[in-house]
Design a protein around this motif. Structure first.
Motif, PDB file in Angstrom:
ATOM      1  N   THR A   1       0.852  -1.194   0.000  1.00 51.37           N
ATOM      2  CA  THR A   1       0.000   0.000   0.000  1.00 51.37           C
ATOM      3  C   THR A   1       0.884   1.238   0.000  1.00 51.37           C
ATOM      4  OG1 THR A   1      -1.682  -1.165   1.281  1.00 51.37           O
ATOM      5  CG2 THR A   1      -1.817   1.239   1.237  1.00 51.37           C
ATOM      6  N   TYR A   2       0.650   2.082  -0.987  1.00 53.09           N
ATOM      7  CA  TYR A   2       1.381   3.344  -1.158  1.00 53.09           C
ATOM      8  C   TYR A   2       0.366   4.469  -0.981  1.00 53.09           C
ATOM      9  CZ  TYR A   2       3.646   6.893  -4.302  1.00 53.09           C
ATOM     10  OH  TYR A   2       4.170   8.024  -4.881  1.00 53.09           O
ATOM     11  N   VAL A   3       0.609   5.305   0.021  1.00 49.76           N
ATOM     12  CA  VAL A   3      -0.289   6.427   0.308  1.00 49.76           C
ATOM     13  C   VAL A   3       0.488   7.732   0.125  1.00 49.76           C
ATOM     14  CG1 VAL A   3      -1.731   7.547   2.068  1.00 49.76           C
ATOM     15  CG2 VAL A   3      -1.588   5.042   1.971  1.00 49.76           C
ATOM     16  N   ARG A   4      -0.112   8.659  -0.601  1.00 56.25           N
ATOM     17  CA  ARG A   4       0.515   9.963  -0.851  1.00 56.25           C
ATOM     18  C   ARG A   4      -0.509  11.055  -0.563  1.00 56.25           C
ATOM     19  NH1 ARG A   4       2.275  10.243  -6.692  1.00 56.25           N
ATOM     20  NH2 ARG A   4       0.074  10.586  -7.059  1.00 56.25           N
ATOM     21  N   ASN A   5      -0.051  12.127   0.058  1.00 53.54           N
ATOM     22  CA  ASN A   5      -0.952  13.252   0.262  1.00 53.54           C
ATOM     23  C   ASN A   5      -0.661  14.332  -0.764  1.00 53.54           C
ATOM     24  OD1 ASN A   5       1.405  14.546   1.274  1.00 53.54           O
ATOM     25  ND2 ASN A   5       0.172  15.764   2.649  1.00 53.54           N
ATOM     26  N   ILE A   6      -1.572  15.258  -0.875  1.00 52.94           N
ATOM     27  CA  ILE A   6      -1.360  16.485  -1.642  1.00 52.94           C
ATOM     28  C   ILE A   6      -1.614  17.625  -0.674  1.00 52.94           C
ATOM     29  CG2 ILE A   6      -2.251  17.966  -3.455  1.00 52.94           C
ATOM     30  CD1 ILE A   6      -2.672  15.621  -5.183  1.00 52.94           C
ATOM     31  N   THR A   7      -0.628  18.491  -0.530  1.00 53.81           N
ATOM     32  CA  THR A   7      -0.779  19.630   0.377  1.00 53.81           C
ATOM     33  C   THR A   7      -1.631  20.691  -0.313  1.00 53.81           C
ATOM     34  OG1 THR A   7       1.362  19.179   1.364  1.00 53.81           O
ATOM     35  CG2 THR A   7       0.460  21.391   1.696  1.00 53.81           C
ATOM     36  N   ASP A   8      -2.736  21.027   0.318  1.00 51.50           N
ATOM     37  CA  ASP A   8      -3.632  22.007  -0.283  1.00 51.50           C
ATOM     38  C   ASP A   8      -3.931  23.178   0.651  1.00 51.50           C
ATOM     39  OD1 ASP A   8      -5.189  20.542   1.433  1.00 51.50           O
ATOM     40  OD2 ASP A   8      -6.776  20.132   0.005  1.00 51.50           O
ATOM     41  N   VAL A   9      -3.191  23.292   1.726  1.00 53.35           N
ATOM     42  CA  VAL A   9      -3.280  24.455   2.611  1.00 53.35           C
ATOM     43  C   VAL A   9      -1.846  24.906   2.859  1.00 53.35           C
ATOM     44  CG1 VAL A   9      -3.960  25.317   4.877  1.00 53.35           C
ATOM     45  CG2 VAL A   9      -5.411  23.673   3.689  1.00 53.35           C
ATOM     46  N   ASP A  10      -1.517  26.094   2.364  1.00 47.30           N
ATOM     47  CA  ASP A  10      -0.133  26.551   2.417  1.00 47.30           C
ATOM     48  C   ASP A  10      -0.129  28.042   2.079  1.00 47.30           C
ATOM     49  OD1 ASP A  10       2.910  25.568   2.110  1.00 47.30           O
ATOM     50  OD2 ASP A  10       2.484  27.025   0.530  1.00 47.30           O
TER      51      ASP A  10
END
Length: 126
Positions: free
Chosen positions: A65-74
């Motif tokens: 299992t490969y989990v990746r986030n996307i930063t959308d608050v910055d």
């Protein structure tokens, strides 16, 4: 097949031994979506794609299992949205879509799960 990885803590190459060979998993911090992807965004996507493929080959697709986030608050996102006079949601959805298209064009597999913008939706998708 023995997979050897560089351990930055010990500063040595070591055999990779998962905690559970039937549930090999890794989490990756993804891109901050405020502009077009650049080479600095592509490198980790490619590196983790190679790792994902190696782990799937070694342990089986169903066990990795490969989990990746996307930063959308910055701050960069807030500033870019203000500069373009659009909502943060509009900016992050547009640039996340561009990012996915760019890394797909590089031949990267999608992660098993990804936390995608907008943050208020709390969406996860395979």
């Amino acid at each position: 097949m023995v997979l050897r990885l560089y351990n930055t803590l010990t500063k040595a190459k070591e055999d990779f031994v998962p905690l559970d060979a039937k549930n090999v998993r890794f989490y990756v911090c993804g891109v901050t979506v405020y502009d077009f992807a650049h080479i600095g965004n592509a490198r980790p996507a490619i590196v983790f794609d190679v790792l994902f493929r190696l782990l799937r080959h070694a342990y089986g697709e169903e066990y990795v299992t490969y989990v990746r986030n996307i930063t959308d608050v910055d701050d960069k996102i807030n500033a870019r949205a203000a500069d373009e006079n659009i909502s943060i949601r509009q900016l992050t959805e547009r640039t996340a879509k561009q990012y996915h298209e760019d890394i797909a064009a590089l031949g990267c597999l999608p992660p098993t799960f990804e936390r995608a913008p907008p943050i208020t939706s709390r969406r996860w998708f395979p």
